[in-house]
Scaffold this active site. Structure first.
Site, PDB file in Angstrom:
ATOM      1  N   GLY A  83      37.280  44.032  39.281  1.00 33.14           N
ATOM      2  CA  GLY A  83      38.161  43.368  40.242  1.00 33.14           C
ATOM      3  C   GLY A  83      37.485  42.051  40.764  1.00 33.14           C
ATOM      4  O   GLY A  83      36.542  41.907  40.696  1.00 33.14           O
ATOM      5  N   CYS A  84      38.573  41.162  41.315  1.00 34.24           N
ATOM      6  CA  CYS A  84      38.172  40.045  42.019  1.00 34.24           C
ATOM      7  C   CYS A  84      37.523  40.091  43.345  1.00 34.24           C
ATOM      8  O   CYS A  84      36.359  39.649  43.244  1.00 34.24           O
ATOM      9  CB  CYS A  84      39.349  39.123  42.107  1.00 34.24           C
ATOM     10  SG  CYS A  84      40.718  39.785  43.149  1.00 34.24           S
TER      11      CYS A  84
END
Lengths: 347, 347, 347, 347
Positions: free
Chosen positions: A149-150
């Site tokens: 994920g970011c």
């Protein structure tokens, strides 16, 4: 030429992937798939592709796609990919999943935080967590990549050297994260309506964001102990970029130089990690449009805490860029192929 | 490898040029010059270059620079380049001037609108107006290129087919232009202080902007008659992009298809001009980060006017990208070398 | 105390009306109605009302509401109000309709531009077009007010003196209009999703926006001749504000002073119209949060055109503020009651 | 009518004060002073005042001003006010200083953090720290008010109940603060140039911001112990608003309800503090244009930390609004006089 396919090509991560893959010297995009925009020309969904491609979006079965491509990127909301991917699919094509389904090693943690049952738990152990700087060796041999994920990419890269080297109290970590609005995707929502988020800031999913266990899992591995963190994401009125401000208590007195050496020990050969000079701190504008992660820190001598700052472009290092980096590793290309963009400014 | 130099490398246009040249497969940047930031590392002036270059800015004489480079880009405020460039310089290096000094063919028009005397009037006739789509042949042979202004590039490309083909009343042209704030440069000014221009819009230099005579000059040449226009620029709270909305009276009734053919006749082979499908109009977001100029129009049947819309990235097609395009033409490279970037979105 | 009701209280215009009416010294809000948010506390729909009101939204029949209030504001999409309002309703309460249904005097023009049939054509002649500065006398006696549109208010006020005094070629008028995103309302739409309109500009509904016939109608009345205009709206990445840039050909040579006198002749006693000093032009930031309309103009001597600029806050003078101004006139209050807010800056 | 004067009337805080005072029913503005804009009409400095005031700015001695006014607001950079104010001045007029000079009780702390010597140390004990909700009694009798900083107001109000009631580990407090760009003032600076801060986020003055000792001082008083915090401010691309996200370790297990009662015990009668319902968190948009401070918190059960969020309009509750609130208290007016504005939205 590596043949690639994208399932979920019309979300923001899918679009960024499309852009990177078209521009990649060793790739071609064979299949772009979308349920919503089936049979639509891609350049009608994203006007920037006018004159660049007149490919149409299809909505065909993953089984069929997997026969046509060497690597398949999946950019779908959580809970879908795990029902599509199977051992059979993985025999035909490499899969790089930009979603959350294979990121968490512990099935029960996944099901608790995501509130769905997992469609292919038997593959969880097959999947390699694709944070390239940490898992390069495993990625090389993987058939299934769980692209991070970011928020997690930025948080783990920023904090890993500290937990790995036992410099901080591992239960003191707080990550205060700030994201641009592309992080919320292209689906319509009152919270991301222009006039509702422009010129304002808010926190959301306080102490309950799903990237929390992902950060904890990887920091725990790196630190070889059970790490629990507090994580608070915020929505910032900007298109792109993530900045994390992390706090932790140092276990004793350190100088800036001491800790800088620790970071350099971990990252000095990493081309996508930029350890900034003392006193210069990450700003999202300096990484926009690139695959860089900028990192620096400050020691708060009054409280003996360390404050670490990290910045990435959420759609590149936080999604599509890292997915391409994973592909490069798997296919034995130079790791920075197609990713050498200098950050754009002011944009 | 073509050896290049940039004088004025620390303005926004200079910086974009730096980025394009570093990424250009056939170039290397030999000299970057700046008076203000002399002896400073470029990555201290622009943090995006951290890890990419550790070149220092110099402040040396143009004469010296001209010996070291094959092409020299000058990105300085008006009135300076014309005092630096001479026939001797042009014997040593090609010069592409991103400033205004050589754009106007008529010295008196220059001196009237710019309020300064010209430092090298004898070179005005040497200079080729570097709007690539219109002057390709002349550019190929030129030693000195006057790279067009941002508003002008967008306005001329959008209107040229109409004046060239005598479709409109040539004295009816009104250009209502909108620019992002990078158009105003990096110099500090109350009008471009964040809190003074964020969430607001204004017109400025109404009926008096210096790009007016430049647009008139080129449209007059294309239309083979004296053309005078009304031009109003506006400042838009965004970083990049120019949109022009141009109005003109049609000389008789036309269909969309009639006029589309006229545009296609002019631009069908132009790779940087995208004539959008009927009913789809330019938006700056679709050209950001690219060298494209998007164009479309609508016939207002009730008034028999045509409304033409054009959009560019002001720092690329409106400045640095076009400068590179000019360099490519001069040096016999493929015209799109180093300029094939797909527009970035959402950025 | 004047008892007021709002139907459609949860749109942006409805909300601004709510704010103005609560703060108005001579009003109280009796009924707030919404279909979507029926039975919801208003402060859950708009968090700014926390601690200010705990009133709930209702969804009751207009007939019932009309018995409880002295004036009923309707802020609904076009085509709905005309099916709700009747002569019987108007006997019970004054109605100020912020929508489009009663703005156009000619039924066929309404039905052509709006594509719906009108629910109460017999009331069109009853309705007074509520542009306060132009129709004060008629408003005083009206039972039904058609509150003008946002673009129209700004365009008509800016151009009226020119057409009324025969200074321009009446068929030369072009209005290039720019609006903040609140103009598009609170309903979700890809075009107003933050990341789709932030840092970009586009035109929309070119030569086809529904405010066009409304502007033409009122300018035609003021100019006593049939006026047709070209009108192009643009979406600007900002929350509030409208700027119009209007172009017209002067019928002969004029000085700035000549024309300023014409404007002063029309507006010198108008407290909500600010004729700016020569050389100072409207910017939306200077009117935000207020009921002002700022106006100025420039003569383009080279083309003998006049360029008129006008700015308003689209939700106040362009909607809710003007509605309150209409109410003040109808009820014999001072016209600026509850509307004396100094514009907020920087906000 | 209370006669007021503003020294430093052309900064953003000074301007907001001007707006509030003009609109205040019991005040009149007698003197507005500015060195930079001496003899200039105020509406030329701030175009929103066109038609509202044609007062000119003066640059006269404080001694002279103090004779003309009942209360003098000073909105100057630190280090200046302390050289202007004296016991003699305070005999003639009340002084509300929006700057930092009298906020810190300990001279050495002031001189250390601000790096200047104090011009009137003998007055430090005279000054009352004007955080109205905490010091109402002392303010009533004060001649000299040190109006709190913006970050500090928001931080102290958000955390005070926790330290006062011994609910948290007092050495575990971390404040991660986010501010709109008006917080940086109107002086030109590359960091607040539109294109340098738009669409980006950064931290600044990490572990070294001057509001840190101010927060510590007041929390230490409230908590009756020495409190040291970590404080990190961030610059957000928006005009107004402050959001603080504060973290602290709870000393034992608590429910939301337990702690909500503690907050209600402190604030239930405070009209400018809004304790939001469970699960609803402060956003700057809901307080913009008002004097409110919105507060809520979340318990992070996994780490037993509390995460407190607070939001204010930095120019109102964080500066000018609180200054007016102080004036109201001193002069025995209702505390909300001239401050009852409902927050504006979307603006």
């Amino acid at each position: 030429m590596i043949k690639t396919g994208i399932i979920g090509a019309t979300g923001y991560a899918g679009q960024e992937l499309m852009r990177l893959l078209i521009q990649h010297p060793d790739c071609e995009v064979e299949v772009i798939s979308s349920r919503t925009y089936k049979d639509t020309n891609y350049n009608q969904v994203y006007g920037n592709y006018m004159g660049i491609t007149s490919d149409k979006l299809v909505d065909i079965e993953i089984d069929e796609i997997s026969k046509k491509v060497d690597v398949l990127f999946i950019a779908l909301p959580h809970g879908i990919a795990s029902n599509k991917i199977s051992a059979e699919i993985l025999q035909k094509t490499k899969v790089i999943d930009l979603g959350a389904d294979y990121r968490l090693n512990d099935l029960s943690v996944y099901e608790k935080w995501y509130g769905v049952s997992h469609g292919s738990p038997q593959l969880i152990n097959e999947a390699v967590y694709g944070l390239c700087e940490l898992k390069r060796k495993e990625i090389k041999k993987a058939d299934l990549i769980a692209n991070p994920g970011c928020y997690t990419t930025c948080s783990i890269l920023s904090l890993m050297p500290l937990v790995k080297n036992n410099i901080i109290d591992k239960n003191s970590i707080i990550v205060d994260a700030k994201s641009g609005v592309t992080g919320a995707g292209r689906a319509l929502n009152l919270g991301t309506h222009f006039t509702e988020c422009n010129d304002s800031i808010k926190a959301y999913k306080i102490a309950s964001h799903r990237h929390t266990p992902e950060i904890e899992q990887e920091l725990s591995i790196a630190g070889d102990s059970n790490i629990t963190i507090s994580f608070t994401p915020h929505l910032i009125p900007m298109n792109r970029g993530i900045l994390i401000t992390a706090y932790a208590s140092l276990d004793k007195k350190y100088t800036y130089k001491d800790i800088k050496e620790v970071y350099e020990g971990c990252y000095k050969d990493e081309q996508f990690i930029r350890l900034l000079p003392e006193g210069v701190f990450p700003e999202t504008k300096w990484v926009k449009g690139s695959n860089y992660c900028d990192i620096n820190f400050q020691i708060d001598e009054r409280t003996n805490r360390i404050i670490v700052l990290g910045a990435i472009d959420n759609l590149i290092k936080g999604a599509a860029g890292q997915a391409v980096q994973n592909m490069n590793i798997i296919f034995g290309l130079e790791e920075n192929k197609g990713l050498e963009m200098i950050p754009s400014f002011p944009i």
